[in-house]
Structure formats: C-alpha cells, structure tokens
Design an enzyme around this catalytic site. Sequence first.
Site, PDB file in Angstrom:
ATOM      1  N   GLU A 116      49.772  14.441  -7.058  1.00 53.82           N
ATOM      2  CA  GLU A 116      50.149  13.307  -6.211  1.00 53.82           C
ATOM      3  C   GLU A 116      48.984  12.932  -5.307  1.00 53.82           C
ATOM      4  O   GLU A 116      48.050  13.704  -5.142  1.00 53.82           O
ATOM      5  CB  GLU A 116      51.403  13.646  -5.394  1.00 53.82           C
ATOM      6  CG  GLU A 116      51.156  14.772  -4.413  1.00 53.82           C
ATOM      7  CD  GLU A 116      52.434  15.288  -3.751  1.00 53.82           C
ATOM      8  OE1 GLU A 116      53.455  15.384  -4.450  1.00 53.82           O
ATOM      9  OE2 GLU A 116      52.379  15.597  -2.564  1.00 53.82           O
ATOM     10  N   LYS A 118      46.546  12.432  -2.228  1.00 53.01           N
ATOM     11  CA  LYS A 118      46.296  13.065  -0.936  1.00 53.01           C
ATOM     12  C   LYS A 118      46.063  11.928   0.052  1.00 53.01           C
ATOM     13  O   LYS A 118      45.055  11.238  -0.016  1.00 53.01           O
ATOM     14  CB  LYS A 118      45.070  13.977  -1.020  1.00 53.01           C
ATOM     15  CG  LYS A 118      44.802  14.737   0.265  1.00 53.01           C
ATOM     16  CD  LYS A 118      43.832  15.872  -0.007  1.00 53.01           C
ATOM     17  CE  LYS A 118      43.423  16.713   1.163  1.00 53.01           C
ATOM     18  NZ  LYS A 118      43.622  16.262   2.490  1.00 53.01           N
ATOM     19  N   ASP A 120      45.135  10.078   3.335  1.00 53.27           N
ATOM     20  CA  ASP A 120      44.173  10.421   4.377  1.00 53.27           C
ATOM     21  C   ASP A 120      44.671   9.916   5.729  1.00 53.27           C
ATOM     22  O   ASP A 120      44.338   8.830   6.169  1.00 53.27           O
ATOM     23  CB  ASP A 120      42.819   9.789   4.046  1.00 53.27           C
ATOM     24  CG  ASP A 120      41.695  10.468   4.811  1.00 53.27           C
ATOM     25  OD1 ASP A 120      41.951  11.518   5.441  1.00 53.27           O
ATOM     26  OD2 ASP A 120      40.571   9.948   4.781  1.00 53.27           O
ATOM     27  N   TYR A 227      55.770  14.176   1.825  1.00 52.37           N
ATOM     28  CA  TYR A 227      55.415  14.886   0.586  1.00 52.37           C
ATOM     29  C   TYR A 227      55.878  16.329   0.541  1.00 52.37           C
ATOM     30  O   TYR A 227      55.497  17.067  -0.363  1.00 52.37           O
ATOM     31  CB  TYR A 227      53.909  14.832   0.342  1.00 52.37           C
ATOM     32  CG  TYR A 227      53.089  15.229   1.556  1.00 52.37           C
ATOM     33  CD1 TYR A 227      53.126  16.513   2.050  1.00 52.37           C
ATOM     34  CD2 TYR A 227      52.275  14.291   2.191  1.00 52.37           C
ATOM     35  CE1 TYR A 227      52.392  16.866   3.159  1.00 52.37           C
ATOM     36  CE2 TYR A 227      51.534  14.628   3.298  1.00 52.37           C
ATOM     37  CZ  TYR A 227      51.599  15.930   3.790  1.00 52.37           C
ATOM     38  OH  TYR A 227      50.868  16.271   4.891  1.00 52.37           O
ATOM     39  N   LYS A 315      39.177  16.546  -4.108  1.00 57.15           N
ATOM     40  CA  LYS A 315      38.761  15.398  -3.307  1.00 57.15           C
ATOM     41  C   LYS A 315      37.807  14.489  -4.081  1.00 57.15           C
ATOM     42  O   LYS A 315      36.916  14.971  -4.782  1.00 57.15           O
ATOM     43  CB  LYS A 315      38.105  15.889  -2.009  1.00 57.15           C
ATOM     44  CG  LYS A 315      39.113  16.702  -1.207  1.00 57.15           C
ATOM     45  CD  LYS A 315      39.213  16.551   0.226  1.00 57.15           C
ATOM     46  CE  LYS A 315      38.384  16.206   1.247  1.00 57.15           C
ATOM     47  NZ  LYS A 315      38.463  16.399   2.569  1.00 57.15           N
ATOM     48  N   CYS A 409      21.780 -14.709  25.142  1.00 50.81           N
ATOM     49  CA  CYS A 409      22.618 -15.041  23.999  1.00 50.81           C
ATOM     50  C   CYS A 409      21.775 -15.810  22.982  1.00 50.81           C
ATOM     51  O   CYS A 409      21.163 -16.823  23.328  1.00 50.81           O
ATOM     52  CB  CYS A 409      23.809 -15.876  24.452  1.00 50.81           C
ATOM     53  SG  CYS A 409      24.735 -16.563  23.076  1.00 50.81           S
ATOM     54  N   CYS A 412      23.255 -19.705  22.848  1.00 50.05           N
ATOM     55  CA  CYS A 412      23.172 -20.681  23.936  1.00 50.05           C
ATOM     56  C   CYS A 412      22.098 -20.332  24.962  1.00 50.05           C
ATOM     57  O   CYS A 412      21.840 -21.125  25.878  1.00 50.05           O
ATOM     58  CB  CYS A 412      24.517 -20.826  24.631  1.00 50.05           C
ATOM     59  SG  CYS A 412      24.965 -19.391  25.605  1.00 50.05           S
ATOM     60  N   CYS A 427      28.056 -12.462  26.269  1.00 47.90           N
ATOM     61  CA  CYS A 427      27.455 -13.705  26.755  1.00 47.90           C
ATOM     62  C   CYS A 427      28.421 -14.287  27.780  1.00 47.90           C
ATOM     63  O   CYS A 427      29.603 -14.439  27.497  1.00 47.90           O
ATOM     64  CB  CYS A 427      27.269 -14.671  25.578  1.00 47.90           C
ATOM     65  SG  CYS A 427      27.145 -16.399  26.066  1.00 47.90           S
ATOM     66  N   CYS A 432      29.641 -21.478  25.602  1.00 44.80           N
ATOM     67  CA  CYS A 432      28.732 -21.142  24.489  1.00 44.80           C
ATOM     68  C   CYS A 432      29.351 -21.630  23.172  1.00 44.80           C
ATOM     69  O   CYS A 432      30.497 -21.300  22.854  1.00 44.80           O
ATOM     70  CB  CYS A 432      28.520 -19.635  24.455  1.00 44.80           C
ATOM     71  SG  CYS A 432      27.665 -19.055  22.999  1.00 44.80           S
TER      72      CYS A 432
HETATM   73  S1  IVH Z   1      50.814  19.431   0.826  1.00 39.83           S
HETATM   74  C1  IVH Z   1      50.763  23.800   1.747  1.00 39.83           C
HETATM   75  N1  IVH Z   1      50.540  16.964  -0.058  1.00 39.83           N
HETATM   76  O1  IVH Z   1      46.242  17.357   3.460  1.00 39.83           O
HETATM   77  C2  IVH Z   1      50.843  22.362   1.422  1.00 39.83           C
HETATM   78  N2  IVH Z   1      49.293  17.621   1.852  1.00 39.83           N
HETATM   79  O2  IVH Z   1      44.408  19.740   3.459  1.00 39.83           O
HETATM   80  C3  IVH Z   1      50.405  21.526   2.530  1.00 39.83           C
HETATM   81  N3  IVH Z   1      47.919  15.840   2.785  1.00 39.83           N
HETATM   82  O3  IVH Z   1      47.773  19.377   5.899  1.00 39.83           O
HETATM   83  C4  IVH Z   1      50.310  20.132   2.372  1.00 39.83           C
HETATM   84  N4  IVH Z   1      48.491  14.277   1.361  1.00 39.83           N
HETATM   85  O4  IVH Z   1      47.846  16.832   6.129  1.00 39.83           O
HETATM   86  C5  IVH Z   1      50.168  17.874   0.863  1.00 39.83           C
HETATM   87  N5  IVH Z   1      50.436  14.825  -0.928  1.00 39.83           N
HETATM   88  C6  IVH Z   1      50.059  15.719  -0.006  1.00 39.83           C
HETATM   89  C7  IVH Z   1      49.148  15.399   1.015  1.00 39.83           C
HETATM   90  C8  IVH Z   1      48.778  16.399   1.928  1.00 39.83           C
HETATM   91  C9  IVH Z   1      47.769  14.581   2.428  1.00 39.83           C
HETATM   92  C10 IVH Z   1      47.223  16.477   3.920  1.00 39.83           C
HETATM   93  C11 IVH Z   1      48.119  17.269   4.832  1.00 39.83           C
HETATM   94  C12 IVH Z   1      47.641  18.676   4.718  1.00 39.83           C
HETATM   95  C13 IVH Z   1      46.219  18.491   4.294  1.00 39.83           C
HETATM   96  C14 IVH Z   1      45.754  19.696   3.548  1.00 39.83           C
END
Ligand code: IVH
Length: 667
Positions: A116, A118, A120, A227, A315, A409, A412, A427, A432
Amino acid sequence: MAETEASATKRIAALRAEIEEHNRRYYEQAAPTISDREYDRLYRELVDLEGSFPQLVTPDSPSRRVGGEPLKAFAQIAHRVPMLSLDNTYSEEEVGAFYRRIEKLLPNEKISVVIEPKVDGVAVSLLYEEGRLRYAATRGDGTTGDDITQNIRTIHSVPKQLKGDAPRIFEVRGEVFMTKEGFAKLNSERSEAGLPVFANPRNSAAGSLKQLDPAITAQRPLGVIFYGTGGVEGMELTHHSKLFPLLRKLGLPCSERWWPAESLAEILRAIRELEKVRHDFVYETDGAVVKVDAFAQRESLGMTAKSPRWAMAFKYEAERVETKLLDILIQVGRTGVLTPVAALEPVVVSGSRVARATLHNEEEVARKDIRIGDTVVIEKAGEVIPAVVSVRTDLRDGSEKKFRMPKKCPVCGSKVVKDEGQVAVRCVNAQCPAQLKRRVEHFAARGAMDIEGLGEAMVEQLVEHKLVREVSDIYRLTSTQLGELERMGEKSVANLCAAIERSKQQPLWRLLFGLGILHVGVSAARALADHFPNLDALIEASPEELQRIPDVGEVVGASISQFFREPGNREMIEKLRAAGLRLTSDRKTAPASDSKIKGTTWVITGTLSKPRDEIAEEIVQHGGKVSGSVSKKASFVLAGEEAGSKLEKARELGLRVVDEAAFRRML
Ligand code: IVH
C-alpha cells in the site's frame, strides 16, 4: 573501511548527536534541514556500526527509540498499543531479503502480503469509543504523544461519529497529510505575507497539527488516510486486507489502492505499479509499505528493537535533475513582497519542463549558498513546485556571482523595507504597478470575485494603459476602452463586460477575500461575512471585536483594522459601493448582544448534543470566545458526557464547569 573500536566509538557518538539534532528539527520543530535520503544514510551508517560493534549499543541510542520527544505545550496521551516505526530501504534486493527472512521464519506456510502507499504526512492515533471520537494523539516517542484532539476535529474527513456497527474500542492509526495543491497555495500565500515557507507538504501538515490554536489548523487543507489499528475491543480482526472494507464501512478514509501479493515477483510488480500511479493521488507518497496480511503470522514474526519484522517500507527516490542557474529575477507580489526567482536552463523534472523555481527569500538563497552561474540540483517539492535543493559547489569555476536583494523595487524604483522579525523584503509603494497588477489579478481570480476574462494578460494591458489604477476602476471600464485593447474583438468585450457586471452580485465574503487584506484567507473572509451584517459594521468594528471571531484572531484582526484605517482603501470601498457591489452579508442570524456569555472565554470538552464546532459557533454568535486548551484564561468549561483530561485539569485550576443545560440557560 575497517574500523577499530576506538574509531567506531567516536563515529557512533558523532552520528548519534547528528541524528538527535535532525530528529529534533523534524519531530519537534517540523523544520528539517536535510532530505530524508540524507537522514536515512546517517541512520543506516549508525545501525551498521552498531551491528559490527554490538558492545557499543546503548538503550538510549536513536536507533533504539522512535521519533521525537513529545511537545511540552500539549497534554500527553498514552497509546493503548505502542506506535512503531518501519524499517526502510531504497533497494529491491533488500525487499527480497525481507521476504526471504519471513519465508525462513514461517516454513511451509503460505505467506500473503499487502502493498500500500506510504503516505508522507504525520502519524496520528485516534481513539473511538462506542463509535464516538474520544481523542487523537501524535506518535510522540511511540508510547506517549501530544493530545491534538481539537486540531484533528477541524479536519472535515475525520468522522466525529463512526458509521454502522463500530467496535466498542477502536484505536485507529493513520497519516494526516496536506494535499499537494493545498500545499502549493499555502506556500504562495505565506510567501506573499512575508512568512517562512514550508519545505514540503509533510512539514506543512506537521506545522498545521502542532498549532496550539485549532482555528489555524482549521484553515489548512488537511486530510487523513488510515492504515492500521492499535488497541481494539469488541471485534476480532484477522487480516490486514479485511481492514480496508472495514474502514470504509465505518466512514474512515483509507488508501484508494492496495495490492495483494504472494511472491517476491508480485511484490516488486506492485511496488513498481504504485510508483507510476502515486502521482495521481491528492497527497504526497514517498514509498510503498509491504505488510504481512495474516495477524497470526505477524504475531509469530514479532519485532526487532523498534520495528516489526512483518512490515517494511520501500522508499522511492525523488527525481532530481541538475541544471544551470542563469539568473536570479525579482518578482513583486500583491503586498509588495520581493521574491527571488531562479531563471534556469530548462530541464524536465518529474514529467514536466521547468525553467523557473522560486527561491522564496534572501535568507533561503544565502542558506543554500546559491550563486548566479551555479549548477543547481532541482526537485519538485510536494511533486508540484520546482525547488532548488542544493548547489554543486564542486563544479564552480570562480565566475559565479553572489546574489544581493535590490535596495529598490525593480519595477517602480521605490525603496524597499524589511518588516521587523520577518524574512520578507517589501516595496512600500502601494501604487507600484507590479503590486497593482497582482492585486487586480487576485481580486478577479476564480476563488475571489471570479471575473472570467480578467486574467494575467488582460490585467497587464489594463494597468499598462492606465485604465486601471486601483481595483474599483474595473467597474468604470467602458466597452469602447476595452475594444481598443489587443486581441479584444466585439465578442470578448461583451463577455468581459458581462462578467464584470455579474461579479457585482458576488457574496460579501468573496469581496472581502478579493480585497487582498494581508492574512485574510478564504476562511477568515467567510467568518467575517458570517459575523457582520454588512461591510460598514465590519469597518466600524474594534480590533478587540475582530479578534474574538474564530478564524480571525489577533494578527488577522490587527491587519483588517489597519486596512480599513487607510483613507485610500476607504475611498476605494466608496467607489465599489457606488458601482453597485453587494456590501451586505447573507448570514442568517444576528448575534445577540445582551447575552450573559458576552466577553467570556469557553473551553468545550466531552460529548454534547451537537458537534463541538456548532456549539463553538453559538458561543461566538453570542459574543463569547472559544479556546482549545484549558488555562486560567478560560472563564467557563462546558463539559459534556465522558469529559476526560480537560475536565480534570479544569477542576485542578478551579475553573467554573457547567453542563449543557446550564449553558443553554445562560444563552
Ligand atoms: S504502518 C508497524 N502504513 O510511515 C507499522 N505506516 O516509517 C507502522 N506511514 O510511522 C506503520 N504510510 O507514520 C504504515 N501505509 C502505511 C503508512 C505508514 C505512512 C508512516 C507512519 C509510520 C512511518 C513508518
């Protein structure tokens, strides 16, 4: 390199100090100074060294702890189940190693995993009891986090009440994010207001959640993706794949895409597919999370010092491109802020051609030591805005030129000033032409008065031909004047005239936002239009009255007062009135002025008959103020059912606590 124990001791100490410092910047100040990639490299070096010299490992090493110290200003909440972190990697080989280790630990078992996105953002944990949201916390140190309940409640997609049959106790984990689009908008507004900008959507989400004043959080475009679960009672969940339909049923937002996999090949295929589709998500993603599906298998796999063996994060590399910095141009914004902009040799980054990148302000240029003629590294912050991340100082030949902010500026020629305590240079000439153009563009923009046909090119012509000297001149334009401009046929003229005429009927909040008063965004404009019956009442309001309105507060209130004190602005309002614009508000009720709660400050806690924001609205309508945190400044605490830590604190401070019935009587 073969390390001796002595050199490893030294290096480990240096790495720990450096990582601690970056943890502080990331978790506590929400303002990291290095990229994730650089951080991960330091972290990996520490873990490797500790692996080679296990005798040097100490329990307080950052490799054994999760996240940062909790913020002191917030109440603390203990998680029912600790919030863990994930092992992460940038290499497919390591994903292979991860999967093979699981196969070895679970011989002869069928292993299904889920892949799934991740997300940010910022990790949060929410507790629902009997389906009602009780509290929300940040991760903090993994065991205890900050109580951010009031801030989380301002996020529209977070349900206050779960749908359907909710388990008795449901601790749910997710990530709060700022949309990529919202991030771009927020940064341009902040830059315009002379405030420091956020480096990426994650930092701006973190900064938004850490506001002690929930009114500020409420103005930020935040969302959440759930999640996982923490402590759950009253329901048995056996597989992660069953969590997605469950979350949906309960009304909790979750990822729109996830992939099941039963082999390494399938895992890698999913990771690569996610890398392609993730750009279409409204939130930023920085990787893929691979999780073992069956909870029974997770149990037997267990965990290492701080992360589970059943999950891993892969990542994605942010796409970075090198190019030449040809020049640094100066852009003058609506409020006169001078912004340095990088003119680049055009390059393609993450799929689109980039020739400009904002450098934000002088200090940013100095901090990164960016010089004209440098080879610079470009990346898209939040996958949308091109940004200069670093400079290849090794490629300099001595011909590079340092950048100095101009003293005048560039448009102007007026002098520029630096506001106290701010990074922005401004400015001072309100006439302006550059400022005027931006002001008119903003006034006519889709989010404000929505005048179709009055875009950048048109405004440029109107200002250059001196047909528009200030915003209200838009309403004095004649079709003959417009017909003499470039590319303006009969039809375009008629369309533009009609659009200008239509805009006179726009609601008051659009006009308030369109005036471009410093710090007045859409939510403040709406709050003002809801509070006052008409523009005159707003103009007459005292700064104290303005500050009492939620979504306004001290800084915004002061800025509004100052705007309407300017004689030039008052004149412009009169011209707008004469042109027939709508200066009355559509609000439904007039605030009662003789109520008992006028001038008092309230803290709301516990479960009440209506959502808290509605009750807060009532308090404000009656002249009261609402505060998110319990302090001596509060006059009353309105406590509903199952009020928790806030009520305790209120009692400790000896504040007056009233129930909803007493509150109604006071109204
Ligand atoms: S699972 C033990 N699922 O990434 C499992 N984390 O580096 C813990 N994060 O602390 C988290 N998307 O803040 C999980 N689909 C996802 C995520 C996710 C982002 C973040 C979360 C976690 C960090 C881990």
